[in-house]
Design a protein around this motif. Structure first.
Motif, PDB file in Angstrom:
ATOM      1  N   HIS A   1      -3.111  -4.476  -1.501  1.00  0.00           N
ATOM      2  CA  HIS A   1      -3.961  -3.683  -0.611  1.00  0.00           C
ATOM      3  C   HIS A   1      -3.901  -2.215  -0.994  1.00  0.00           C
ATOM      4  CE1 HIS A   1      -6.214  -2.561   2.926  1.00  0.00           C
ATOM      5  NE2 HIS A   1      -5.292  -1.629   3.196  1.00  0.00           N
ATOM      6  N   SER A   2      -5.053  -1.594  -1.146  1.00  0.00           N
ATOM      7  CA  SER A   2      -5.171  -0.166  -1.412  1.00  0.00           C
ATOM      8  C   SER A   2      -4.407   0.207  -2.689  1.00  0.00           C
ATOM      9  CB  SER A   2      -4.680   0.623  -0.194  1.00  0.00           C
ATOM     10  OG  SER A   2      -5.068   1.970  -0.256  1.00  0.00           O
TER      11      SER A   2
ATOM     12  N   THR B   1      -7.721  -5.798  -1.727  1.00  0.00           N
ATOM     13  CA  THR B   1      -8.349  -5.406  -0.469  1.00  0.00           C
ATOM     14  C   THR B   1      -8.231  -3.892  -0.296  1.00  0.00           C
ATOM     15  OG1 THR B   1      -6.306  -5.773   0.826  1.00  0.00           O
ATOM     16  CG2 THR B   1      -7.845  -7.627   0.640  1.00  0.00           C
ATOM     17  N   GLY B   2      -9.207  -3.314   0.411  1.00  0.00           N
ATOM     18  CA  GLY B   2      -9.166  -1.882   0.684  1.00  0.00           C
ATOM     19  C   GLY B   2      -9.397  -0.997  -0.519  1.00  0.00           C
TER      20      GLY B   2
ATOM     21  N   TYR C   1      -1.937 -10.449  -4.856  1.00  0.00           N
ATOM     22  CA  TYR C   1      -2.665  -9.791  -3.776  1.00  0.00           C
ATOM     23  C   TYR C   1      -2.175  -8.357  -3.662  1.00  0.00           C
ATOM     24  CZ  TYR C   1      -3.798  -8.124   0.879  1.00  0.00           C
ATOM     25  OH  TYR C   1      -4.241  -7.348   1.915  1.00  0.00           O
TER      26      TYR C   1
ATOM     27  N   ILE D   1      -6.748  -5.093   7.558  1.00  0.00           N
ATOM     28  CA  ILE D   1      -5.819  -6.211   7.337  1.00  0.00           C
ATOM     29  C   ILE D   1      -4.923  -6.450   8.544  1.00  0.00           C
ATOM     30  CG2 ILE D   1      -5.816  -5.997   4.828  1.00  0.00           C
ATOM     31  CD1 ILE D   1      -3.141  -4.518   5.062  1.00  0.00           C
TER      32      ILE D   1
ATOM     33  N   TYR E   1       0.836  -1.205   0.000  1.00  0.00           N
ATOM     34  CA  TYR E   1       0.000   0.000   0.000  1.00  0.00           C
ATOM     35  C   TYR E   1       0.871   1.255   0.000  1.00  0.00           C
ATOM     36  CZ  TYR E   1       0.989  -1.188   4.889  1.00  0.00           C
ATOM     37  OH  TYR E   1       1.606  -1.568   6.049  1.00  0.00           O
TER      38      TYR E   1
END
Length: 240
Positions: free
Chosen positions: A83-84, A110-111, A81, A219, A16
């Motif tokens: 995130h953000s 995710t996010g 994977y 997370i 992220y």
């Protein structure tokens, strides 16, 4: 140094904003017995601290894509994977890898509710106090970190660069749809959590979505859950 070949599937973890290759340490610990865990990182942090920050999303996608291709073990399946910011970049990376005939088995963002959803006001150029007030709302820095000016001095250039990279006015929302199945997760306290089903508009394959307790950085309390989800996805893909 030559890499040792392994029969384990690979997973690429995309960090992220303000993160680096060590941002997912608890997740790595949960996954490393099942996967070859790969942790590409952008310039200006971690092992690439001496390099200049990137300026736009296109450069970041190209940089991460080069790292992924250099470590891909073609005879094993893999997942991506992110995130953000990692989810934003990961979407376009999946599309690029599909064009190379090397699609991941799953993309786990995710996010992030997917492209096309209105984003908050730009924050990269805000004055320091206002900037960190916005960062604090996301939950990315702990209260302890926020109390130490020396730590804020360390994180500020990296965070501003990453938010600036995403907010660059020359960035284009891609008019693409990936062929990779998506499993998206968001925290229920995130502003756009209820838009998570938007991901179904951006994949021609299956799309599953989950909302869990927590804010944008849910997370940090859910690494065990995420690792189980990821292992289940790979097991299901292998059984097909």
């Amino acid at each position: 140094m030559n890499r040792i070949a392994s029969s384990k599937p690979q997973i690429f973890l995309l960090h992220y904003a303000g993160g680096d290759r060590n941002s997912f340490r608890p997740l790595i610990e949960n996954l490393q017995s099942h996967f070859q865990v790969e942790t590409p990182e952008l310039p200006g942090r971690g092992n690439r601290m001496s390099e200049s920050f990137l300026k736009n999303k296109e450069e970041a996608v190209a940089d991460l894509l080069k790292q992924i291709k250099s470590t891909r073990q073609k005879d094993v399946p893999y997942l991506i994977y992110g995130h953000s910011m990692g989810a934003i970049l990961g979407f376009e990376i999946c599309h690029a890898l599909e064009k190379c005939d090397d699609a991941p088995r799953y993309f786990v963002p995710t996010g992030y509710p997917g492209p096309g959803i209105k984003t908050p006001t730009s924050i990269a150029e805000l004055p320091r106090a206002e900037f960190f007030a916005e960062v604090r709302k996301l939950g990315g820095l702990s209260d302890e970190v926020m109390e130490y000016e020396e730590l804020l001095d360390f994180f500020e250039p990296m965070l501003r660069a990453d938010f600036g990279l995403l907010e660059n006015k020359n960035n284009q929302t891609p008019d693409i749809k990936i062929q990779t199945p998506v499993y998206a997760v968001m925290g229920k306290n995130e502003k756009y959590a209820l838009n998570i089903r938007n991901w179904a508009n951006y994949t021609s394959a299956g799309c599953e979505c989950q909302i869990v307790n927590g804010n944008h950085f849910f997370i940090n309390q859910n690494f065990s859950y995420l690792s189980q989800v990821i292992r289940n996805l790979m097991n299901a893909a292998a059984a097909k």
